[in-house]
Write a protein that holds these residues in place. Sequence first.
Motif, short mmCIF file in Angstrom:
data_model
loop_
_atom_site.label_atom_id
_atom_site.label_comp_id
_atom_site.label_asym_id
_atom_site.label_seq_id
_atom_site.Cartn_x
_atom_site.Cartn_y
_atom_site.Cartn_z
N VAL A 1 -6.05 -8.89 -3.71
CA VAL A 1 -5.70 -7.48 -3.50
C VAL A 1 -4.27 -7.21 -3.92
O VAL A 1 -4.00 -6.23 -4.63
CB VAL A 1 -5.90 -7.09 -2.01
CG1 VAL A 1 -5.39 -5.68 -1.76
CG2 VAL A 1 -7.37 -7.19 -1.62
N ILE A 2 -3.36 -8.07 -3.52
CA ILE A 2 -1.94 -7.88 -3.86
C ILE A 2 -1.72 -7.97 -5.37
O ILE A 2 -0.93 -7.21 -5.94
CB ILE A 2 -1.08 -8.91 -3.10
CG1 ILE A 2 -1.10 -8.60 -1.60
CG2 ILE A 2 0.37 -8.91 -3.62
CD1 ILE A 2 -0.43 -9.63 -0.74
N THR B 1 -2.85 -0.78 -0.69
CA THR B 1 -2.99 -0.80 -2.16
C THR B 1 -3.53 0.52 -2.67
O THR B 1 -3.00 1.10 -3.63
CB THR B 1 -3.92 -1.95 -2.59
OG1 THR B 1 -3.25 -3.19 -2.35
CG2 THR B 1 -4.27 -1.85 -4.07
N TYR C 1 -9.99 -2.87 -8.77
CA TYR C 1 -9.40 -1.78 -7.99
C TYR C 1 -10.49 -0.88 -7.41
O TYR C 1 -10.40 -0.48 -6.24
CB TYR C 1 -8.45 -0.93 -8.82
CG TYR C 1 -7.98 0.28 -8.04
CD1 TYR C 1 -7.03 0.16 -7.03
CD2 TYR C 1 -8.54 1.54 -8.26
CE1 TYR C 1 -6.64 1.25 -6.27
CE2 TYR C 1 -8.17 2.64 -7.50
CZ TYR C 1 -7.22 2.49 -6.51
OH TYR C 1 -6.85 3.56 -5.74
N THR D 1 -0.28 -1.13 -10.83
CA THR D 1 0.98 -0.37 -10.78
C THR D 1 1.69 -0.46 -12.13
O THR D 1 2.16 0.55 -12.67
CB THR D 1 1.90 -0.91 -9.67
OG1 THR D 1 1.27 -0.70 -8.40
CG2 THR D 1 3.25 -0.21 -9.68
N ASN E 1 -2.88 -4.78 -7.01
CA ASN E 1 -1.87 -3.73 -6.79
C ASN E 1 -0.72 -3.86 -7.78
O ASN E 1 -0.30 -2.87 -8.40
CB ASN E 1 -1.33 -3.82 -5.36
CG ASN E 1 -0.20 -2.84 -5.12
OD1 ASN E 1 -0.41 -1.64 -5.03
ND2 ASN E 1 1.02 -3.35 -5.01
N LYS E 2 -0.20 -5.07 -7.97
CA LYS E 2 0.92 -5.28 -8.89
C LYS E 2 0.51 -4.96 -10.33
O LYS E 2 1.24 -4.28 -11.06
CB LYS E 2 1.40 -6.73 -8.79
CG LYS E 2 2.13 -7.05 -7.51
CD LYS E 2 2.31 -8.55 -7.31
CE LYS E 2 3.00 -9.22 -8.46
NZ LYS E 2 3.17 -10.69 -8.23
N ASN F 1 -0.90 3.20 -2.29
CA ASN F 1 0.17 3.03 -3.28
C ASN F 1 -0.24 3.55 -4.64
O ASN F 1 0.50 4.31 -5.28
CB ASN F 1 0.53 1.55 -3.37
CG ASN F 1 1.68 1.29 -4.31
OD1 ASN F 1 2.75 1.88 -4.17
ND2 ASN F 1 1.49 0.43 -5.28
N LEU G 1 2.99 -4.18 1.69
CA LEU G 1 2.33 -5.26 0.96
C LEU G 1 3.22 -6.50 0.88
O LEU G 1 2.73 -7.63 0.99
CB LEU G 1 1.94 -4.77 -0.44
CG LEU G 1 0.78 -3.77 -0.46
CD1 LEU G 1 0.73 -3.02 -1.78
CD2 LEU G 1 -0.55 -4.48 -0.20
N TYR H 1 4.41 1.79 1.14
CA TYR H 1 3.25 0.98 0.77
C TYR H 1 3.69 -0.35 0.16
O TYR H 1 3.13 -1.40 0.44
CB TYR H 1 2.35 1.74 -0.22
CG TYR H 1 1.61 2.90 0.38
CD1 TYR H 1 0.86 2.76 1.55
CD2 TYR H 1 1.64 4.15 -0.22
CE1 TYR H 1 0.17 3.84 2.09
CE2 TYR H 1 0.96 5.23 0.32
CZ TYR H 1 0.23 5.07 1.48
OH TYR H 1 -0.44 6.14 2.01
N SER H 2 4.71 -0.27 -0.69
CA SER H 2 5.24 -1.48 -1.32
C SER H 2 5.80 -2.43 -0.27
O SER H 2 5.54 -3.64 -0.29
CB SER H 2 6.31 -1.11 -2.34
OG SER H 2 6.90 -2.26 -2.90
#
Length: 201
Positions: free
Chosen positions: A157-158, A50, A113, A165, A161-162, A53, A16, A12-13
């Motif tokens: 979105v990215i 995302t 999210y 996480t 995700n960061k 992940n 992205l 997944y990482s």
Amino acid sequence: MNQLNDNFILSYSDDLIYISKLYNVYQSHPFSSESAFSNGFIFRTAVISTVGNIETILEKWNSRLSATDFTENEFLSLKLFSGGSLETVNRNIDSIKKLTKCKSEDISILKNYFAIKNLRNAIIHHDLSQNKINILDSVGFTTDIFNSDGLKNINKVIEVNKSLTSFINVFYIKKCMVINFLKNMEATSYPTKVKQNLNGI
């Protein structure tokens, strides 16, 4: 199972990272113009990756800590990150807030999210219901699966995700620190009291 989760997290990482670079290359290529096809494909892939992940990271941490003295209601369960109505989402965010004592900026990340999660469900199950639209509208997130706005939504979105996480990892690293501390306190006369005081960390 743990190795499988590790592989999924890595995949997944990688996805992205790759689609972010792919979009930048596509935009800057002298013989290729930005199109609805690339905007939509990259955006939908980012949304799906995302959610995959985040859910895999949660499963990984919860599996790692399931054998400890902490109870399930002290974990960030997958159920707390599930879709549903706007009322359910707000209730889940309140539960996460109480459990993690998170900051206002973390609340914003969580809200975004849940919007991404519901959009992912809409893409996978081809069902953009009114409940999902309400959740997306509540944070000003696009309902356009073709992503006419381009890079703005992809970057959003990215970034979610960061940030999420990091939020999850920090929460569980603190839990691990508490577990290790309690193990070192087992020989003392007050480990139970110490544990009660540290459970909220």
